[in-house]
Design a protein around this motif. Structure first.
Motif, PDB file in Angstrom:
ATOM      1  N   LYS A  13     -26.629 -34.243  23.467  1.00 54.26           N
ATOM      2  CA  LYS A  13     -25.509 -34.380  22.545  1.00 54.26           C
ATOM      3  C   LYS A  13     -26.063 -34.218  21.133  1.00 54.26           C
ATOM      4  O   LYS A  13     -26.974 -34.946  20.732  1.00 54.26           O
ATOM      5  CB  LYS A  13     -24.870 -35.755  22.699  1.00 54.26           C
ATOM      6  N   VAL A  14     -25.521 -33.250  20.368  1.00 55.05           N
ATOM      7  CA  VAL A  14     -26.054 -32.952  19.043  1.00 55.05           C
ATOM      8  C   VAL A  14     -24.944 -32.919  18.002  1.00 55.05           C
ATOM      9  O   VAL A  14     -23.794 -32.589  18.308  1.00 55.05           O
ATOM     10  CB  VAL A  14     -26.813 -31.606  19.021  1.00 55.05           C
ATOM     11  N   THR A  15     -25.303 -33.272  16.779  1.00 59.41           N
ATOM     12  CA  THR A  15     -24.439 -33.125  15.617  1.00 59.41           C
ATOM     13  C   THR A  15     -25.240 -32.411  14.536  1.00 59.41           C
ATOM     14  O   THR A  15     -26.472 -32.345  14.616  1.00 59.41           O
ATOM     15  CB  THR A  15     -23.954 -34.487  15.080  1.00 59.41           C
ATOM     16  N   VAL A  16     -24.566 -31.907  13.520  1.00 55.62           N
ATOM     17  CA  VAL A  16     -25.249 -31.190  12.446  1.00 55.62           C
ATOM     18  C   VAL A  16     -26.109 -32.171  11.659  1.00 55.62           C
ATOM     19  O   VAL A  16     -25.672 -33.262  11.301  1.00 55.62           O
ATOM     20  CB  VAL A  16     -24.237 -30.492  11.520  1.00 55.62           C
ATOM     21  N   GLY A  17     -27.359 -31.793  11.410  1.00 56.45           N
ATOM     22  CA  GLY A  17     -28.292 -32.636  10.659  1.00 56.45           C
ATOM     23  C   GLY A  17     -29.127 -33.546  11.535  1.00 56.45           C
ATOM     24  O   GLY A  17     -30.055 -34.195  11.050  1.00 56.45           O
ATOM     25  N   GLU A  18     -28.850 -33.606  12.808  1.00 54.96           N
ATOM     26  CA  GLU A  18     -29.584 -34.473  13.726  1.00 54.96           C
ATOM     27  C   GLU A  18     -30.876 -33.804  14.177  1.00 54.96           C
ATOM     28  O   GLU A  18     -30.957 -32.584  14.295  1.00 54.96           O
ATOM     29  CB  GLU A  18     -28.708 -34.775  14.934  1.00 54.96           C
ATOM     30  N   THR A  19     -31.902 -34.598  14.441  1.00 58.10           N
ATOM     31  CA  THR A  19     -33.170 -34.105  14.960  1.00 58.10           C
ATOM     32  C   THR A  19     -33.298 -34.520  16.412  1.00 58.10           C
ATOM     33  O   THR A  19     -33.138 -35.697  16.733  1.00 58.10           O
ATOM     34  CB  THR A  19     -34.342 -34.666  14.142  1.00 58.10           C
ATOM     35  N   ILE A  20     -33.578 -33.556  17.292  1.00 59.14           N
ATOM     36  CA  ILE A  20     -33.730 -33.847  18.713  1.00 59.14           C
ATOM     37  C   ILE A  20     -35.123 -33.432  19.173  1.00 59.14           C
ATOM     38  O   ILE A  20     -35.765 -32.582  18.565  1.00 59.14           O
ATOM     39  CB  ILE A  20     -32.653 -33.142  19.564  1.00 59.14           C
ATOM     40  N   VAL A  21     -35.577 -34.057  20.241  1.00 65.07           N
ATOM     41  CA  VAL A  21     -36.863 -33.718  20.857  1.00 65.07           C
ATOM     42  C   VAL A  21     -36.556 -33.144  22.231  1.00 65.07           C
ATOM     43  O   VAL A  21     -35.927 -33.800  23.062  1.00 65.07           O
ATOM     44  CB  VAL A  21     -37.766 -34.955  20.967  1.00 65.07           C
ATOM     45  N   ILE A  22     -36.993 -31.895  22.463  1.00 62.57           N
ATOM     46  CA  ILE A  22     -36.725 -31.202  23.722  1.00 62.57           C
ATOM     47  C   ILE A  22     -38.036 -30.716  24.321  1.00 62.57           C
ATOM     48  O   ILE A  22     -39.097 -30.835  23.698  1.00 62.57           O
ATOM     49  CB  ILE A  22     -35.759 -30.018  23.510  1.00 62.57           C
ATOM     50  N   ASP A  23     -37.961 -30.146  25.526  1.00 64.29           N
ATOM     51  CA  ASP A  23     -39.144 -29.569  26.155  1.00 64.29           C
ATOM     52  C   ASP A  23     -39.690 -28.447  25.282  1.00 64.29           C
ATOM     53  O   ASP A  23     -38.973 -27.847  24.488  1.00 64.29           O
ATOM     54  CB  ASP A  23     -38.807 -29.027  27.540  1.00 64.29           C
TER      55      ASP A  23
END
Length: 102
Positions: A13-23
């Motif tokens: 689940k993402v929003t603009v400006g968010e930082t995510i950690v993925i493979d």
């Protein structure tokens, strides 16, 4: 507004400006990446139709590559002196979401 995207074999689940950690992605730091959307929620409007989602673009910018937590593996058999120790750290990529365009 937020979106559910496929990223690295999982859904995030993402929003603009968010930082995510993925493979791990094979992209340099600062490169632009795009993700396919599975669901988009804009206020009271929920879009899950595959035809409508084909035009949705979720883009992000690669920040850096990081390592996950250390996993310790120990194999042991009783009374035989057999011991093997091994460690492993998964590779991840940190991505900042820059835009969700409908």
């Amino acid at each position: 507004m937020y979106a559910i995207v496929k990223a690295g074999g999982r859904q995030e689940k993402v929003t603009v400006g968010e930082t995510i950690v993925i493979d791990h992605l094979d992209s340099k730091s600062g490169a632009s990446v795009s993700f396919p959307a599975v669901l988009v929620v804009d206020g009271a409007t929920v879009t899950s139709d595959p035809k409508a989602l084909s035009s949705v673009k979720v883009t992000g910018e690669v920040i850096d590559d990081i390592k996950g937590p250390k996993i310790d593996i120990l194999r042991y058999k009783n009374k035989t002196g057999y011991r093997r120790r091994q460690g492993f750290r998964t590779q991840h990529t940190r991505v900042k979401i820059t835009a969700i365009s409908i």
